[in-house]
Design a protein around this motif. Structure first.
Motif, PDB file in Angstrom:
ATOM      1  N   ASP A 446       0.900  -1.554   0.189  1.00 37.00           N
ATOM      2  CA  ASP A 446      -0.224   0.309   0.217  1.00 37.00           C
ATOM      3  C   ASP A 446       0.799   1.198   0.114  1.00 37.00           C
ATOM      4  O   ASP A 446       0.276   2.190   0.022  1.00 37.00           O
ATOM      5  N   ARG A 551      -9.956  -6.971  -5.813  1.00 40.28           N
ATOM      6  CA  ARG A 551     -10.115  -6.011  -5.026  1.00 40.28           C
ATOM      7  C   ARG A 551      -9.309  -4.699  -4.476  1.00 40.28           C
ATOM      8  O   ARG A 551      -9.698  -4.470  -3.527  1.00 40.28           O
ATOM      9  N   SER A 552      -8.561  -4.698  -5.410  1.00 36.46           N
ATOM     10  CA  SER A 552      -7.463  -3.398  -5.349  1.00 36.46           C
ATOM     11  C   SER A 552      -8.687  -1.762  -5.310  1.00 36.46           C
ATOM     12  O   SER A 552      -9.441  -1.721  -5.498  1.00 36.46           O
ATOM     13  N   ALA A 553      -8.045  -0.948  -4.208  1.00 38.23           N
ATOM     14  CA  ALA A 553      -8.719   0.002  -3.632  1.00 38.23           C
ATOM     15  C   ALA A 553      -8.169   1.035  -5.601  1.00 38.23           C
ATOM     16  O   ALA A 553      -9.528   2.144  -5.866  1.00 38.23           O
ATOM     17  N   GLN A 554      -8.012   0.992  -6.436  1.00 38.52           N
ATOM     18  CA  GLN A 554      -7.428   1.250  -7.476  1.00 38.52           C
ATOM     19  C   GLN A 554      -8.435   1.327  -8.708  1.00 38.52           C
ATOM     20  O   GLN A 554      -8.161   0.078  -9.174  1.00 38.52           O
ATOM     21  N   GLU A 555      -9.272   1.803  -9.226  1.00 35.30           N
ATOM     22  CA  GLU A 555     -10.241   1.622 -10.042  1.00 35.30           C
ATOM     23  C   GLU A 555      -9.469   0.822 -11.770  1.00 35.30           C
ATOM     24  O   GLU A 555      -9.605  -0.176 -11.721  1.00 35.30           O
ATOM     25  N   ARG A 558      -8.714  -2.484 -11.233  1.00 36.82           N
ATOM     26  CA  ARG A 558      -9.408  -3.257 -10.895  1.00 36.82           C
ATOM     27  C   ARG A 558     -10.154  -3.315 -12.087  1.00 36.82           C
ATOM     28  O   ARG A 558     -10.394  -4.004 -12.665  1.00 36.82           O
ATOM     29  N   ASP A 592     -20.043  -3.084  -9.125  1.00 31.33           N
ATOM     30  CA  ASP A 592     -18.224  -2.345  -8.868  1.00 31.33           C
ATOM     31  C   ASP A 592     -18.932  -0.743  -8.502  1.00 31.33           C
ATOM     32  O   ASP A 592     -20.260  -0.648  -8.704  1.00 31.33           O
TER      33      ASP A 592
END
Length: 640
Positions: A446, A551-555, A558, A592
């Motif tokens: 992270d 499941r990444s926080a970055q679009e 994903r 999503d």
């Protein structure tokens, strides 16, 4: 029944002449003392204390109560002074008598408030000949450093010949928390309170004059007081606590021993005319921070920086003391000692002490303490920036890449990055394998700095590995391709660029000209398809590596993961367990937060189910859902 003063004095003179062979000058001095004592003894009040050796005789002790001192009768204080002068001048034949003589000097000064410097010469000669016995006895006999003891310490510090042994011994006592165990010549091994040495130094440092000898021992005194402030935070034994309460009442001292240790340290700095250092630390509120065990080493760093501004020479002297202390394997105050050393590393000549510093820092990398490992790594950052030719560290540092503490991992990466700057560096196969395995697991960290450093380092490792180590390394390089591919889509431009460059180096290392050409022509999805197509047996492994990115926080990550899932599904249609995993992941992604990713996931799922001959009713339902998503997409995007 009253005693006859003249008869008593005569008996004393006869006995002393029998025990000692006097010169005429000595006999004259004794006679003068007797004449002076005559009138005093006639009016002597009952409250005048007995001498130490008289008490010992009454208690029938052995050791200190033997020899000349044990056989002397009750004497008046003034006669005692003359007798002590003569004994010392004549020479103490048996060191076992010294502790009793020190106690007697203290008693004499206690009884004579206006004694002046009557016994200064005696005390100085005794201390010069038997320094340990005198100093330990004084700390043991008068630990709270009352007026008489303070007078004796002042006398001892007034001469360099006696101040030097005192300033060598006191730091050892005050750092032996809570009690220093040592024998004196009379066989006494009663513990000496570490705080007794601190109180004595506090009284000495508050004298109006400064002993020149303090300059020579300043570095050691400074460090020992600083570290006592740390170790005195521990629980005190009951006897030490009782002693300290007595000191508080007698001198009005600070509430806690650690506060008092810092008070004494401030007095030392003021003795050295470093009042500005005291004020600077006060403004930064570091004195208070030093009183907390969890933050003590942080405040030590601030204090070290201040001292570095004052004098590099002092810092070199302190570093020399720290080398000795840290080489002893101490545990109570290793952390602040190491923290101080790290802050003054750039003052040192590494050509002389680099090896010693490296040994200390490397040993502390293995510590179970997270704080200790962090401080050691900070030291290595400084050390490698000064001298990057320390490749031997690489193996130890590689193990720290698996540490759970992100700060330690980050510092480890920095040190390794500096080491990689070394010219003509070649990494041995075992170390390359160790680093490569740890590094590619950090690509998804992270912390963007950890990501960036690990990606760059991975590129360095595959570039610098020796030729015979290339084959064992190929497995880890192959495993890194897909994570690097995903991070080429990272929203952090620096990470994306580093990933692309490292991916290019990786396929070059694997001698995959086809993949290299696709990267160079920006055909990223053709690249991904080739990864899946080249070995269908590895498609399941590729799927496992891709799932976390869903499941990444970055679009952007994903979105890349969804596209890759749809592509992988076409290669896994015959492997039902893996195919179901893909369909379940894509089904989850239809909800999503990003409408574009939801639409992409539904579209990929529709195509895969169509290939599996799913009932038409289910496909029609999905087409309707896809149509609704597609029509709502502009509206949802506008709301975003």
């Amino acid at each position: 029944m009253g005693s006859n003063p003249i008869g008593m004095a005569g008996a004393f003179k006869a006995q002393l002449q029998h025990l000692l062979i006097f010169s005429s000058s000595e006999a004259s001095l004794l006679q003068q003392a007797l004449i002076t004592a005559k009138s005093d003894m006639e009016q002597r009040p009952p409250s005048v204390p007995k001498l130490a050796w008289v008490e010992e005789e009454e208690e029938e002790t052995t050791g200190a109560g033997t020899g000349v001192l044990a056989n002397l009768p009750f004497l008046d204080a003034e006669i005692d002074a003359a007798m002590l002068d003569l004994l010392v001048e004549k020479g103490v034949s048996n060191p076992v008598q010294v502790p009793a003589m020190v106690r007697s000097i203290h008693q004499w000064l206690t009884a004579k408030e206006s004694a002046g410097h009557r016994l200064d010469k005696t005390l100085l000669e005794l201390t010069e000949e038997y320094p340990s016995d005198v100093l330990i006895t004084l700390l043991r006999w008068a630990p709270s450093c009352d007026r008489a003891a303070a007078t004796m310490w002042g006398t001892i510090m007034s001469s360099s010949r006696t101040a030097e042994p005192a300033l060598r011994l006191l730091p050892d006592v005050l750092s032996a928390w809570p009690v220093h165990s040592v024998y004196t010549s009379d066989g006494d091994n009663a513990g000496v309170f570490a705080l007794a040495a601190t109180v004595a130094l506090w009284r000495v440092f508050n004298l109006a004059w400064r002993s020149p000898v303090v300059l020579e021992y300043f570095s050691n005194l400074f460090l020992r007081l600083l570290f006592q402030a740390y170790i005195s935070m521990q629980d005190m034994p009951e006897e030490v606590e009782t002693f300290w309460k007595g000191c508080q009442e007698q001198h009005g001292l600070a509430a806690n021993p650690n506060s008092f240790a810092l008070q004494t340290l401030k007095a030392l700095l003021c003795q050295m005319h470093y009042e500005h250092v005291v004020l600077s630390i006060e403004r930064k509120r570091a004195w208070d921070t030093l009183l907390c065990a969890d933050t003590h080493h942080c405040a030590v760093r601030l204090l070290a920086r201040e001292m570095r501004r004052v004098s590099i020479i002092w810092c070199c002297g302190m570093a020399s003391c720290l080398f000795d202390l840290l080489s002893q394997g101490i545990s109570d105050w290793e952390l602040p000692a190491l923290a101080f050393l790290v802050e003054v590393l750039d003052c040192l000549d590494l050509s002389e002490c680099g090896k010693k510093v490296l040994e200390i820092l490397t040993r502390h990398l293995q510590s179970e303490s997270r704080q200790m490992r962090g401080v050691a790594l900070r030291g290595l950052v400084v050390l490698t920036s000064m001298d990057p030719s320390m490749y031997s560290l690489t193996e130890s540092l590689g193990k720290l890449l698996w540490d759970r503490d992100e700060d330690i991992v980050e510092k480890t990466l920095i040190v390794l990055s500096l080491l990689m700057l070394q010219k003509d560096l070649a990494i041995a196969s075992p170390i390359a394998l160790q680093l490569a395995e740890a590094l590619w697991h950090l690509f998804d960290n992270d912390n963007s700095l950890v990501q960036l450093l690990s990606i760059h380092l991975f590129q360095d490792v595959i570039a610098l590995v020796v030729a015979k180590g290339e084959k064992p390394l190929k497995k880890h390089v192959s495993q890194s391709l897909l994570p690097l591919f995903f991070h080429c889509h990272d929203e952090n431009g620096c990470v994306a660029q580093a990933s692309w460059e490292t991916l290019l180096s990786a396929v070059s290392f694997l001698k995959r000209k086809d993949l290299k050409q696709l990267l160079q022509t920006d055909q990223m999805w053709r690249f991904a398809e080739c990864l899946l197509a080249e070995d269908r047996s590895r498609a399941a492994e590729q799927l496992r590596l891709a799932l976390p990115y869903v499941r990444s926080a970055q679009e952007p990550l994903r979105e890349a993961a969804v596209r890759f899932m749809g592509m992988a599904g076409r290669f896994l249609t015959g492997q039902q367990p893996h195919f179901r995993i893909i369909c379940r992941a894509l089904q989850d992604m239809t909800d999503d937060t990003s409408p574009a990713i939801s639409c992409l996931a539904l579209q990929a799922l529709y195509i895969l189910l169509a290939l599996q001959s799913v009932p038409c009713s289910r496909l029609q339902k999905m087409r309707d859902q896809l149509r609704r998503l597609w029509h709502s997409r502009p509206l949802l995007c506008g709301r975003g």
